[in-house]
Design a protein around this motif. Structure first.
Motif, PDB file in Angstrom:
ATOM      1  N   HIS A   1      -3.528   5.337   3.912  1.00 38.71           N
ATOM      2  CA  HIS A   1      -3.945   4.476   5.015  1.00 38.71           C
ATOM      3  C   HIS A   1      -2.886   3.399   5.279  1.00 38.71           C
ATOM      4  CE1 HIS A   1      -8.483   5.344   4.039  1.00 38.71           C
ATOM      5  NE2 HIS A   1      -7.783   6.439   4.303  1.00 38.71           N
ATOM      6  N   LEU A   2      -2.752   3.040   6.544  1.00 32.06           N
ATOM      7  CA  LEU A   2      -1.870   1.952   6.959  1.00 32.06           C
ATOM      8  C   LEU A   2      -2.659   0.946   7.774  1.00 32.06           C
ATOM      9  CD1 LEU A   2       1.213   4.021   8.235  1.00 32.06           C
ATOM     10  CD2 LEU A   2       0.930   2.970   5.975  1.00 32.06           C
TER      11      LEU A   2
ATOM     12  N   GLU B   1       0.689  18.478   0.553  1.00 30.07           N
ATOM     13  CA  GLU B   1       1.893  17.798   0.072  1.00 30.07           C
ATOM     14  C   GLU B   1       1.664  17.222  -1.330  1.00 30.07           C
ATOM     15  OE1 GLU B   1       4.938  17.311   1.325  1.00 30.07           O
ATOM     16  OE2 GLU B   1       4.630  18.445   3.169  1.00 30.07           O
ATOM     17  N   ASP B   2       2.648  17.435  -2.178  1.00 34.94           N
ATOM     18  CA  ASP B   2       2.579  16.900  -3.549  1.00 34.94           C
ATOM     19  C   ASP B   2       3.049  15.455  -3.516  1.00 34.94           C
ATOM     20  OD1 ASP B   2       2.324  16.652  -6.260  1.00 34.94           O
ATOM     21  OD2 ASP B   2       4.255  17.593  -6.715  1.00 34.94           O
ATOM     22  N   LEU B   3       2.215  14.595  -2.974  1.00 34.96           N
ATOM     23  CA  LEU B   3       2.596  13.210  -2.717  1.00 34.96           C
ATOM     24  C   LEU B   3       1.677  12.274  -3.497  1.00 34.96           C
ATOM     25  CD1 LEU B   3       3.421  11.789   0.825  1.00 34.96           C
ATOM     26  CD2 LEU B   3       2.336  10.419  -0.924  1.00 34.96           C
ATOM     27  N   VAL B   4       2.269  11.445  -4.317  1.00 34.78           N
ATOM     28  CA  VAL B   4       1.521  10.478  -5.115  1.00 34.78           C
ATOM     29  C   VAL B   4       2.087   9.089  -4.834  1.00 34.78           C
ATOM     30  CG1 VAL B   4       0.914   9.727  -7.442  1.00 34.78           C
ATOM     31  CG2 VAL B   4       1.078  12.171  -6.927  1.00 34.78           C
ATOM     32  N   TYR B   5       1.228   8.114  -4.707  1.00 35.59           N
ATOM     33  CA  TYR B   5       1.671   6.733  -4.516  1.00 35.59           C
ATOM     34  C   TYR B   5       0.802   5.801  -5.347  1.00 35.59           C
ATOM     35  CZ  TYR B   5      -2.255   6.487  -1.191  1.00 35.59           C
ATOM     36  OH  TYR B   5      -3.490   6.531  -0.610  1.00 35.59           O
ATOM     37  N   ASN B   6       1.298   4.606  -5.579  1.00 34.70           N
ATOM     38  CA  ASN B   6       0.608   3.609  -6.381  1.00 34.70           C
ATOM     39  C   ASN B   6       0.315   2.373  -5.552  1.00 34.70           C
ATOM     40  OD1 ASN B   6       0.688   4.981  -9.007  1.00 34.70           O
ATOM     41  ND2 ASN B   6       2.903   4.722  -8.828  1.00 34.70           N
ATOM     42  N   PRO B   7      -0.615   1.522  -5.996  1.00 33.36           N
ATOM     43  CA  PRO B   7      -0.881   0.286  -5.259  1.00 33.36           C
ATOM     44  C   PRO B   7       0.400  -0.528  -5.059  1.00 33.36           C
ATOM     45  CG  PRO B   7      -2.574   0.639  -6.906  1.00 33.36           C
ATOM     46  CD  PRO B   7      -1.535   1.691  -7.144  1.00 33.36           C
ATOM     47  N   GLY B   8       0.603  -0.979  -3.834  1.00 34.96           N
ATOM     48  CA  GLY B   8       1.791  -1.769  -3.530  1.00 34.96           C
ATOM     49  C   GLY B   8       2.962  -0.960  -3.021  1.00 34.96           C
ATOM     50  N   ASP B   9       2.869   0.377  -3.079  1.00 36.87           N
ATOM     51  CA  ASP B   9       3.962   1.198  -2.567  1.00 36.87           C
ATOM     52  C   ASP B   9       4.033   1.099  -1.045  1.00 36.87           C
ATOM     53  OD1 ASP B   9       4.643   1.896  -5.092  1.00 36.87           O
ATOM     54  OD2 ASP B   9       4.010   3.985  -4.970  1.00 36.87           O
ATOM     55  N   VAL B  10       5.162   1.560  -0.512  1.00 37.40           N
ATOM     56  CA  VAL B  10       5.473   1.376   0.906  1.00 37.40           C
ATOM     57  C   VAL B  10       5.737   2.728   1.555  1.00 37.40           C
ATOM     58  CG1 VAL B  10       7.172   0.373   2.493  1.00 37.40           C
ATOM     59  CG2 VAL B  10       6.428  -0.918   0.485  1.00 37.40           C
TER      60      VAL B  10
ATOM     61  N   ILE C   1       1.312   0.322   2.071  1.00 35.60           N
ATOM     62  CA  ILE C   1       0.189   1.254   2.064  1.00 35.60           C
ATOM     63  C   ILE C   1      -1.100   0.470   1.815  1.00 35.60           C
ATOM     64  CG2 ILE C   1      -0.825   3.234   0.877  1.00 35.60           C
ATOM     65  CD1 ILE C   1       2.059   4.167   0.307  1.00 35.60           C
ATOM     66  N   ALA C   2      -2.138   0.797   2.582  1.00 33.08           N
ATOM     67  CA  ALA C   2      -3.388   0.022   2.542  1.00 33.08           C
ATOM     68  C   ALA C   2      -4.523   0.807   1.904  1.00 33.08           C
ATOM     69  CB  ALA C   2      -3.768  -0.403   3.965  1.00 33.08           C
ATOM     70  N   SER C   3      -4.222   1.654   0.933  1.00 33.68           N
ATOM     71  CA  SER C   3      -5.275   2.447   0.299  1.00 33.68           C
ATOM     72  C   SER C   3      -4.871   2.806  -1.114  1.00 33.68           C
ATOM     73  CB  SER C   3      -5.529   3.735   1.095  1.00 33.68           C
ATOM     74  OG  SER C   3      -4.324   4.481   1.235  1.00 33.68           O
TER      75      SER C   3
ATOM     76  N   LEU D   1       8.243   4.549  -0.877  1.00 35.56           N
ATOM     77  CA  LEU D   1       9.147   3.658  -1.595  1.00 35.56           C
ATOM     78  C   LEU D   1       8.335   2.847  -2.597  1.00 35.56           C
ATOM     79  CD1 LEU D   1      12.180   2.859  -1.507  1.00 35.56           C
ATOM     80  CD2 LEU D   1      11.529   1.000   0.035  1.00 35.56           C
ATOM     81  N   GLN D   2       8.812   2.790  -3.812  1.00 30.67           N
ATOM     82  CA  GLN D   2       8.093   2.038  -4.844  1.00 30.67           C
ATOM     83  C   GLN D   2       8.041   0.571  -4.468  1.00 30.67           C
ATOM     84  OE1 GLN D   2       9.505   2.652  -8.835  1.00 30.67           O
ATOM     85  NE2 GLN D   2       8.415   0.906  -9.662  1.00 30.67           N
ATOM     86  N   GLY D   3       6.871  -0.011  -4.566  1.00 28.05           N
ATOM     87  CA  GLY D   3       6.687  -1.417  -4.222  1.00 28.05           C
ATOM     88  C   GLY D   3       6.953  -2.343  -5.396  1.00 28.05           C
ATOM     89  N   LEU D   4       6.737  -3.611  -5.152  1.00 28.48           N
ATOM     90  CA  LEU D   4       6.986  -4.626  -6.169  1.00 28.48           C
ATOM     91  C   LEU D   4       5.766  -4.898  -7.031  1.00 28.48           C
ATOM     92  CD1 LEU D   4       8.870  -7.152  -3.837  1.00 28.48           C
ATOM     93  CD2 LEU D   4       9.887  -5.445  -5.360  1.00 28.48           C
ATOM     94  N   ILE D   5       4.614  -4.398  -6.595  1.00 33.04           N
ATOM     95  CA  ILE D   5       3.355  -4.736  -7.265  1.00 33.04           C
ATOM     96  C   ILE D   5       3.136  -3.849  -8.493  1.00 33.04           C
ATOM     97  CG2 ILE D   5       0.841  -4.570  -7.002  1.00 33.04           C
ATOM     98  CD1 ILE D   5       1.181  -5.607  -4.164  1.00 33.04           C
TER      99      ILE D   5
END
Length: 596
Positions: free
Chosen positions: A397-398, A237-246, A385-387, A435-439
């Motif tokens: 990780h959750l 999966e072409d999935l990217v997330y950032n610290p604080g995302d949900v 997200i915890a990673s 979902l983009q987080g607030l951090i």
């Protein structure tokens, strides 16, 4: 699904935009639309994240329904619209004479009550909008809930709309005493084959299929709370997330609970018969990713929540559907002004579920067409997200606390989504959205940070710290709080290892490990102990602070402890110290990721 506009004058158009975290704002938006239908308005109820912000300038009449998180932040679904409204290049007459109204949902136990709706109201006025009805502020803490303010506010709105937009001569005001038309029309489909039905969730490009790698309990086996560390493999999966995302996860109800409910309702024999679902009322929302063809079993497994504690509107509907005089009399009593306290005691104080209520009101016969009106949607859940994807390539990780408790009636309760997650096994797949987080992280990686994350509030802090360490930053401090060092110190070995390698300063508060009769220690107490160092970080070195966890008393207590360090070691007066902390929030140097 097909949509029928109904017999409305096309000039009487009303857009109702809602922004919600838990679904209450969506319920309120639907209620407002139902009432506006009584005076012949053609309403559209739309989530803000599904509405193109640039279209707002073309609307004739808008009602905003906005919830506020505990920390005073707008819902994530409002982010794109709010960002557009805050642009500094917008002219002051952008929405010149656009009639609008705002209803806010909040909780007076938190410091910034209905803050998001208040900001939105002021901003719309500053851009030329015309607020036609004084803003309503619904309080979740009130014993009658949001409805205490929502219902009279809506009646006031109707009176104003009738003055501004008089009814056509051929129309009259609907009394509202009869049951409203259903949201959908359900028809049997004898040739239904579930293998030929496409799942809309599978077709949604915002969601991704992931595989469970690990699902392990990280609290002690004999501890009262089950907290899970869940690892998901992202595969190709072409999935990217950032610290604080949900991560967004759609829950699936227990097979046994669904079977029991359908049997109780008398639908057991028809639960697997095919049906088509056709929208009949365009001014009412439907559950996310609802297919146009399905079965009752699938609908109550994935789309409707029979374990929710209902709102007042539920009792209004079932009053129409009971065939028993005694039940009707009891429901009339609950719905009267004099019976409001009794309804609160019966339903909300003891958290009685829809299924339990229907088991007592045995003569209620809910027509299939009305299931989307009577039962609330089974909403997707959000998990921090915890990673860091930099630290764990192709993984997510959750850290999830499994919801399990007993009500005041001693009835067992389990969270639908966390129960689903607790049972999912390695190798199984599920669909998740991001979902983009607030951090946001400091632009300069040398900027020191302080993370405060008690309990499962630790999840986004873990993503932040892993990301920082990956980039070589060692200016990281973590304040973690839980009850016991040996029972629920989530990821304790990781933090200890990071502390030994000087990647973090690790400060802990174990509130139940003190001797009996002594004061309990919380994260805010540790921050006060470290007041001099706190001031050095946030005052002299212009460090950033992150607060994550339950949005009850903790975030405010932490900010008060930070203000204490500013006052004690920065030489500020108490008022100036509080203003300093407020300025950190405004400047983006103090960020809260908290939830109710």
């Amino acid at each position: 699904m097909e949509s029928h506009s109904g017999d409305f004058d096309d000039s009487r158009k009303l857009l109702i935009l809602f922004a919600t975290e838990t679904g209450n704002a969506q319920d309120s938006a639907d209620y407002i639309a139902r009432q506006c239908r009584r005076i012949a308005f053609n309403c559209r109820v739309v989530s803000m994240d599904a509405y193109p912000p640039h279209n707002l300038i073309s609307e004739d009449l808008v009602v905003f329904v906005v919830s506020t998180t505990g920390s005073g932040v707008e819902p994530r679904s409002m982010t794109e619209l709010w960002t557009m409204l805050l642009r500094s290049d917008l002219p002051n007459d952008l929405f010149e004479d656009l009639p609008f109204a705002v209803f806010g949902l909040g909780d007076t136990s938190y410091e910034k009550f209905c803050w998001a709706s208040k900001k939105l109201s002021r901003r719309m006025e500053s851009l030329g909008g015309l607020e036609i009805c004084e803003r309503g502020d619904g309080d979740e803490q009130h014993r009658f809930g949001i409805d205490e303010v929502l219902h009279p506010w809506t009646e006031k709105l109707l009176k104003i709309l009738l003055e501004l937009f008089p009814l056509p001569a051929s129309a009259k005001v609907d009394s509202g005493d009869v049951v409203p038309p259903p949201r959908v029309i359900i028809r049997n489909e004898p040739a239904y084959n579930d293998e030929q039905v496409t799942d809309p969730l599978d077709e949604d490009e915002k969601f991704h299929t992931v595989t469970v790698r690990k699902n392990v309990r990280i609290t002690a086996p004999d501890w009262y709370q089950d907290v899970r560390h869940i690892e998901l493999d992202l595969g190709d999966e072409d999935l990217v997330y950032n610290p604080g995302d949900v991560a967004i996860i759609h829950p699936i109800s227990s097979i046994l609970e669904v079977e029991s409910f359908l049997t109780m309702m008398g639908w057991g024999n028809i639960a697997d018969q095919g049906i088509t679902i056709e929208r009949s009322q365009p001014d009412q929302s439907l559950p996310d990713h609802l297919p146009s063809r399905s079965t009752l079993r699938t609908i109550f497994t994935r789309y409707l929540d029979f374990n929710a504690v209902p709102r007042r509107s539920f009792f209004r509907y079932i009053r129409h559907f009971t065939t028993d005089a005694a039940e009707g009399e009891k429901l009339d009593e609950f719905l009267s002004l004099e019976g409001a306290d009794d309804l609160y005691d019966y339903c909300h104080r003891v958290r009685r579920t829809i299924q339990e209520i229907l088991a007592e009101f045995r003569h209620v016969r809910i027509p299939q067409d009305y299931i989307f009106d009577v039962f609330p949607p089974l909403r997707p859940r959000h998990f921090s997200i915890a990673s860091s994807i930099k630290r764990h390539s192709k993984q997510l990780h959750l850290c999830v606390a499994i919801v399990k408790y007993r009500t005041k009636l001693k009835m067992p309760r389990r969270g639908v989504c966390t129960s689903y997650l607790s049972s999912i096994q390695p190798g199984e797949s599920l669909r998740i959205g991001i979902l983009q987080g607030l951090i946001k992280l400091p632009p300069d990686r040398k900027t020191p940070i302080i993370c405060v994350g008690p309990g499962t509030g630790l999840a986004p802090m873990r993503s932040v710290i892993e990301e920082r360490i990956h980039h070589g930053s060692q200016s990281n401090t973590l304040y973690f709080g839980c009850r016991s060092a040996t029972q629920d110190q989530h990821y304790g070995a990781e933090w200890t290892s990071y502390a030994l390698s000087r990647d973090i300063v690790y400060r802990t508060a174990f509130s139940r490990d003190q001797p009996e009769g002594t004061k309990r220690i919380y994260v805010q107490d540790k921050i006060r102990e470290d007041a001099e160092r706190i001031w050095q970080i946030i005052g002299e070195e212009k460090g950033w602070v992150y607060i994550s966890g339950s949005s009850n008393k903790m975030p405010l207590a932490v900010k008060e402890a930070i203000a204490y360090s500013v006052e004690l070691h920065g030489g500020y007066s108490p008022a100036e110290a509080n203003h300093y902390v407020d300025a950190m929030v405004k400047d983006g140097r103090l960020i809260e990721e908290c939830w109710s």
